[in-house]
Design a protein around this motif. Sequence first.
Motif, PDB file in Angstrom:
ATOM      1  N   UNK A 385     -12.158  36.980 -31.644  1.00  0.00           N
ATOM      2  CA  UNK A 385     -10.707  37.016 -31.458  1.00  0.00           C
ATOM      3  C   UNK A 385     -10.367  36.795 -29.987  1.00  0.00           C
ATOM      4  N   UNK A 386     -11.109  37.432 -29.096  1.00  0.00           N
ATOM      5  CA  UNK A 386     -10.872  37.236 -27.654  1.00  0.00           C
ATOM      6  C   UNK A 386     -11.099  35.783 -27.250  1.00  0.00           C
ATOM      7  N   UNK A 387     -12.148  35.173 -27.788  1.00  0.00           N
ATOM      8  CA  UNK A 387     -12.434  33.771 -27.463  1.00  0.00           C
ATOM      9  C   UNK A 387     -11.301  32.869 -27.938  1.00  0.00           C
ATOM     10  N   UNK A 388     -10.806  33.120 -29.149  1.00  0.00           N
ATOM     11  CA  UNK A 388      -9.711  32.312 -29.686  1.00  0.00           C
ATOM     12  C   UNK A 388      -8.449  32.497 -28.841  1.00  0.00           C
ATOM     13  N   UNK A 389      -8.161  33.739 -28.460  1.00  0.00           N
ATOM     14  CA  UNK A 389      -6.970  34.001 -27.643  1.00  0.00           C
ATOM     15  C   UNK A 389      -7.063  33.273 -26.310  1.00  0.00           C
ATOM     16  N   UNK A 390      -8.225  33.360 -25.674  1.00  0.00           N
ATOM     17  CA  UNK A 390      -8.416  32.682 -24.378  1.00  0.00           C
ATOM     18  C   UNK A 390      -8.254  31.171 -24.548  1.00  0.00           C
ATOM     19  N   UNK A 391      -8.888  30.615 -25.585  1.00  0.00           N
ATOM     20  CA  UNK A 391      -8.827  29.169 -25.805  1.00  0.00           C
ATOM     21  C   UNK A 391      -7.405  28.720 -26.111  1.00  0.00           C
ATOM     22  N   UNK A 392      -6.726  29.431 -26.986  1.00  0.00           N
ATOM     23  CA  UNK A 392      -5.385  29.010 -27.388  1.00  0.00           C
ATOM     24  C   UNK A 392      -4.328  29.308 -26.336  1.00  0.00           C
ATOM     25  N   UNK A 393      -4.653  30.177 -25.372  1.00  0.00           N
ATOM     26  CA  UNK A 393      -3.699  30.414 -24.295  1.00  0.00           C
ATOM     27  C   UNK A 393      -3.488  29.161 -23.455  1.00  0.00           C
TER      28      UNK A 393
END
Length: 432
Positions: A385-393
Amino acid sequence: MASNLLYKSSPEERIIFYSLAGTYGVYVLGGMYILGSVLGWLLVMLFVLKVFMRGTPASTVHPLLLISPLVWLWVISMLTMLLALLVAHIDRRLGTGMTIKSTIGWAKGWALIALFPLLGNLLNINPAIVARGCCIAAFSSVPFAVIGVLFYSLGLPGEIYMSPLKAIGGPLEAFNVRLFGLNPETHMARWQFIAPWAPAAGLMSCFYLLICLQEKDQAWRLMGVLGATVMCLLSQSRAGWVIFMAIVPMVIGLSQLRNPKVWLATGVIIPSMILLGQPIYEWVLDSYLQVKQSRPGSTRVRETLARIAIQRWANEAPIWGHGVVERGPKIVEHMPIGSHHSWYGLLYVKGAVGFLALALPLALTSIAMLILAQYSKLAQTSLGICIVIVAYSLFENLEVLVYIYWPALLWLGISLNPKNLQVGLSKKIAQA
């Protein structure tokens, strides 16, 4: 089934489950924005009411003392966002009315990014309930997509109606109920599902994938993954496709750092990559350029918005930002400055203070989840979830979409719950 899963569940767990299971019913009513914005505050009020009614026994540690330091950091950081907003409004003399409106916007956006992890940490929520709810929500995308494909094949419009609930306030796209939209460049159908626009559906598909994989029932797990895959494919999100394919292998690899075989494999792969560095670099660069050229108009607008945001932030309001979103010129199709990118948007609206208020807790949470993922299945999902949040930010404004991806933030809080961490660590020790 759901009845067995909800046996002896708390009122909060039931609210969360039915909110997830009824996702598409709420969407058809045009109420997704309202549900996501109100749910967090409703659960907080229920928790406060429960503590007030029951009290805290003298022999019991107060619930607030059990909150993870990382969750407190998120709370403090999002309160800092509010401080930046107020200071910018005062500094730029935007008026009381605009300040009140922006504060309400903060309560429906940035505040929820801290509120849902706080709830996940405070409430004893069974993660299986969240996983099952996400499986139902994800699989509901399949019949929704089938109906949309049928409408598109028959030449029928995808627009259903604009919900009258838009009068409450919020982005108009969040109240526009439709089966599908049209890509402005190719004029082909493009599905946004429950999201306000198609790329955001790609974001949700990645979150659904991660959480649905934690479902223990094989049938529901397969249905959830199928739904998430359909969402990702039909959203036609370039970022979504890449992240969706890469996220599970990344989480598996990063959660096995205690395994000597991983380090041995790394020792073989890295020298190989160095030897093949030039062709790999050229292949990655060529692939990246092809992705950008697949939608040149969108790429041009994003790059121009970024340049405008950086220039005006640095020259006009470097510390506290401009306080409000502003429409851009014709060259960017009048899209808001800083949109399509959380970090540029933060710099423009809330300055360096707002930038750090997101960067610091997100970075520390990602590092913590990387460590905890070596011991806990819940933390492995949270790492993803953290990786997705960072990427989509880098492609979306996180605060605008929090009303749909709140289950992912709730899962973050659940994985930081001391009881869940203790269980995960105990299992690892027992296996060792």
